[in-house]
Design an enzyme around this catalytic site. Structure first.
Site, PDB file in Angstrom:
ATOM      1  N   GLU A   1       0.917  -1.339   0.102  1.00  0.00           N
ATOM      2  CA  GLU A   1       0.141  -0.037   0.149  1.00  0.00           C
ATOM      3  C   GLU A   1       0.924   1.184   0.044  1.00  0.00           C
ATOM      4  O   GLU A   1       1.984   1.236   0.766  1.00  0.00           O
ATOM      5  CB  GLU A   1      -0.832   0.051   1.291  1.00  0.00           C
ATOM      6  CG  GLU A   1      -1.974   1.052   1.415  1.00  0.00           C
ATOM      7  CD  GLU A   1      -2.529   1.202   2.700  1.00  0.00           C
ATOM      8  OE1 GLU A   1      -1.857   0.635   3.570  1.00  0.00           O
ATOM      9  OE2 GLU A   1      -3.598   1.746   2.848  1.00  0.00           O
TER      10      GLU A   1
ATOM     11  N   LYS B   1     -10.262   0.577  -1.040  1.00  0.00           N
ATOM     12  CA  LYS B   1     -10.077   0.537   0.479  1.00  0.00           C
ATOM     13  C   LYS B   1     -11.287   0.915   1.107  1.00  0.00           C
ATOM     14  O   LYS B   1     -11.698   1.951   0.981  1.00  0.00           O
ATOM     15  CB  LYS B   1      -8.616   1.123   0.909  1.00  0.00           C
ATOM     16  CG  LYS B   1      -8.555   0.835   2.540  1.00  0.00           C
ATOM     17  CD  LYS B   1      -7.167   1.368   2.662  1.00  0.00           C
ATOM     18  CE  LYS B   1      -6.811   1.176   4.195  1.00  0.00           C
ATOM     19  NZ  LYS B   1      -5.694   1.837   4.742  1.00  0.00           N
TER      20      LYS B   1
ATOM     21  N   CYS C   1      -4.486  -3.288   4.095  1.00  0.00           N
ATOM     22  CA  CYS C   1      -4.240  -2.695   5.403  1.00  0.00           C
ATOM     23  C   CYS C   1      -5.065  -3.091   6.351  1.00  0.00           C
ATOM     24  O   CYS C   1      -5.531  -4.185   6.916  1.00  0.00           O
ATOM     25  CB  CYS C   1      -3.449  -1.323   5.300  1.00  0.00           C
ATOM     26  SG  CYS C   1      -2.569  -1.027   6.777  1.00  0.00           S
TER      27      CYS C   1
END
Ligand SMILES: *[C@@H]1O[C@H](CO)[C@@H](O)[C@H](O)[C@H]1NC(C)=O
Ligand SMILES: *[C@@H]1O[C@H](CO)[C@@H](O)[C@H](O)[C@H]1NC(C)=O
Ligand SMILES: *[C@@H]1O[C@H](CO)[C@@H](O)[C@H](O)[C@H]1NC(C)=O
Ligand SMILES: *[C@@H]1O[C@H](CO)[C@@H](O)[C@H](O)[C@H]1NC(C)=O
Ligand SMILES: *[C@@H]1O[C@H](CO)[C@@H](O)[C@H](O)[C@H]1NC(C)=O
Length: 506
Positions: free
Chosen positions: A77, A180, A213
């Site tokens: 990321e 995300k 993440c």
């Protein structure tokens, strides 16, 4: 392709041969070259010049991964653009990523179709040149219609800005795009209006799902993917390590074990931001890298051959597919009235409260050579049998901790956790603080009765070494136990990390 045949027994005592197989995965921990002034807007030209420096490193690593036979390569990321932009200062870095579910586009062979897509083109050509599936993370701009629908959540400037994974097939086709969902202090980006559940299929290993993440701690999209039978997750991250419970590799390992899946995790390397820890995890193996204090600050390629877990690809029946995720194998939750168990008796020794990961854990000390202790936080109880088998030269104290409640610092999520930790100093108030080293070895059986079936187990030994727990068990009433002996290094943490997704947002 490497193929081997295994025999599995099926109903009625028949044995049939199925083709099982494996593939080579690679993840790259990248020492991202940062923009030193992320709050200042750059021209597109300057932003591109900055990104090309990171992409030059990607290019070298794609070549190395290909030499080692990698069929899929994952980058972290923020690895191309960096961090800490504002909504406007990131503008030079944005490209509009077309929806691969609506059109086929190969940016390498059809560069003229869209302007302002230099990063997409370079990544596509890299996948093509090195003949591998390539996953990278970038910043996506999607224009949205203003004022057409008052309930639409289109931002007032008429554009979404998303933290985005892109996937290219080995001929350079853009095959997948994921935005995300669980942002972590990312001023430059929007949360998509709905959680996107995104997968893509490969010819060498079947289906993969995409997360980023902080997503790994939440139901959407991570657990939704697993519950839909996706057993291989791709995980670019920029994870700040936090011992004793949430170091990068520790939770990567725990999630792969608890969900019974493969996780391909690529982290950033940045010492100032305490970011390192990447790996390739299957339920039976872990190949990982974690830098230690004093190591040179540099990137690291991790390559491993792993078995295909996609049940459709390996030719199992749909029924087997349903049962192949451990999250699904046991039924239901343990409701409070069923959780009482005589073996999880009230603590015998005095208990104390100490903060761990900003949560008030209830602890009991393990102050004997061997013994059995319980500790409860409210009605949630943890139980431990332990035997110290070796101590180093220094005195070290350990404690068993229990926590049931909502974590509220830097994100809200509800937990039930049982953890054995080495205390940082010799005072009980140090139990729960960060420790990276330990000399004491112990055999143990740690267990708890959880009101969730989502429990992630992990054993972390000295100097950030993961150990495969010797035995994990889970029963339908919510009891989870983890047994381990013959530990190789000193014990830093043994943990059963339960996530109460059903209580989030209450
Ligand atoms: C980003 O901001 C945070 C908090 O403001 C700071 O701690 C961190 O060092 C910054 N990171 C970079 C790469 O500038
Ligand atoms: C994990 O998945 C495998 C199939 O890949 C299955 O045989 C095994 O029973 C599962 N383990 C658990 C604990 O559910
Ligand atoms: C362990 O702690 C308990 C409670 O504090 C105390 O009663 C006991 O004497 C201690 N045992 C040892 C061996 O230090
Ligand atoms: C303990 O001390 C001895 C002698 O002082 C030394 O040889 C040994 O390496 C030490 N062990 C550890 C684990 O530090
Ligand atoms: C956590 O929840 C509280 C309210 O319960 C809210 O004020 C806060 O913004 C939330 N924090 C995050 C990071 O979502």
């Amino acid at each position: 392709m490497f193929l081997f045949i295994v025999f599995v027994s099926v109903g009625f005592g028949q044995t049939v041969a199925v083709a099982d197989s494996s593939y080579i995965a690679a993840v790259y921990e990248h020492k991202v070259i940062l923009n030193p002034e992320p709050h200042v807007s750059l021209s597109r030209r300057d932003a591109l010049q900055h990104m090309q420096r990171n992409l030059d490193v990607y290019e070298e690593q794609a070549a190395r991964a290909a030499q080692q036979g990698a069929q899929i390569l994952v980058f972290p990321e923020d690895g191309i653009h960096g961090f800490n932009y504002t909504r406007s200062s990131i503008s030079g870095y944005l490209e509009t990523v077309p929806d691969p579910q609506k059109e086929d586009w190969n940016p390498c062979t059809q560069p003229g179709r869209y302007s302002n897509t230099e990063v997409l083109q370079r990544l596509s050509c890299m996948a093509r040149r090195y003949n591998l599936y390539l996953v990278a993370n970038m910043a996506d701009l999607q224009p949205c219609p203003l004022n057409t629908d008052p309930s639409s959540s289109c931002p007032s400037d008429g554009r979404w800005q998303f933290n985005t994974n892109v996937v290219f097939s080995s001929d350079g086709l853009l095959v997948s795009r994921y935005h995300k969902h669980n942002l972590y202090f990312e001023e430059a980006f929007n949360t998509p209006p709905q959680a996107e559940i995104i997968t893509f299929d490969t010819p060498f290993a079947g289906r993969f799902g995409l997360i980023i993440c902080f997503d790994i701690l939440f139901r959407e999209p991570t657990v939704v993917l697993v519950e839909r039978g996706v057993r291989q997750l791709i995980y670019p991250t920029a994870w700040m390590n936090q011992l004793p419970l949430l170091d990068s590799i520790q939770f990567q390992r725990a999630f792969s074990l608890g969900a019974n899946i493969t996780l391909l995790a690529a982290n950033i390397r940045n010492d100032r931001l305490i970011m390192t820890g990447s790996g390739i995890y299957t339920p039976l193996s872990a190949t990982y890298h974690h830098a230690l204090k004093g190591d040179p600050e540099e990137g690291q390629l991790v390559v491993a051959r792993v078995p295909v877990l996609d049940p459709l690809w390996v030719g199992q029946s749909a029924a087997t597919k349903e049962g192949s995720s451990s999250m699904l194998t046991d039924s239901g939750f343990c409701h409070r009235q069923n959780c009482a168990d005589p073996s999880l008796s009230a603590p015998f020794y005095p208990i104390f409260t100490s903060s761990m990961m900003y949560d008030p854990f209830i602890f009991v000390l393990l102050n004997r050579t061997e013994g059995e202790v319980s500790v409860c936080d409210g009605t949630f109880c943890c139980h431990l049998q332990y035997k110290r088998v070796a101590s180093g030269n220094r005195t070290e104290i350990y404690a068993l901790g229990a926590f049931a409640g909502t974590h509220t610092v830097n994100g809200n999520y509800t937990l039930q956790v049982c953890a054995v930790v080495r205390c940082a100093e010799l005072e009980v108030s140090s139990c729960g603080q960060e420790v990276e080293e330990a000399e004491s070895k112990m055999d143990f059986l740690l267990e708890g009765v959880f009101e969730t079936r989502y429990v992630y187990p992990v054993v972390l030994a000295s100097h950030l070494v993961l150990e495969q727990p010797e035995k994990l068990e889970k029963t339908a009433d919510g009891r989870v136990s983890m047994k381990h002996s013959n530990i190789n290094g000193g014990l830093v943490t043994a943990c059963l990390y339960g996530r109460m997704y059903h209580l989030d947002n209450e």
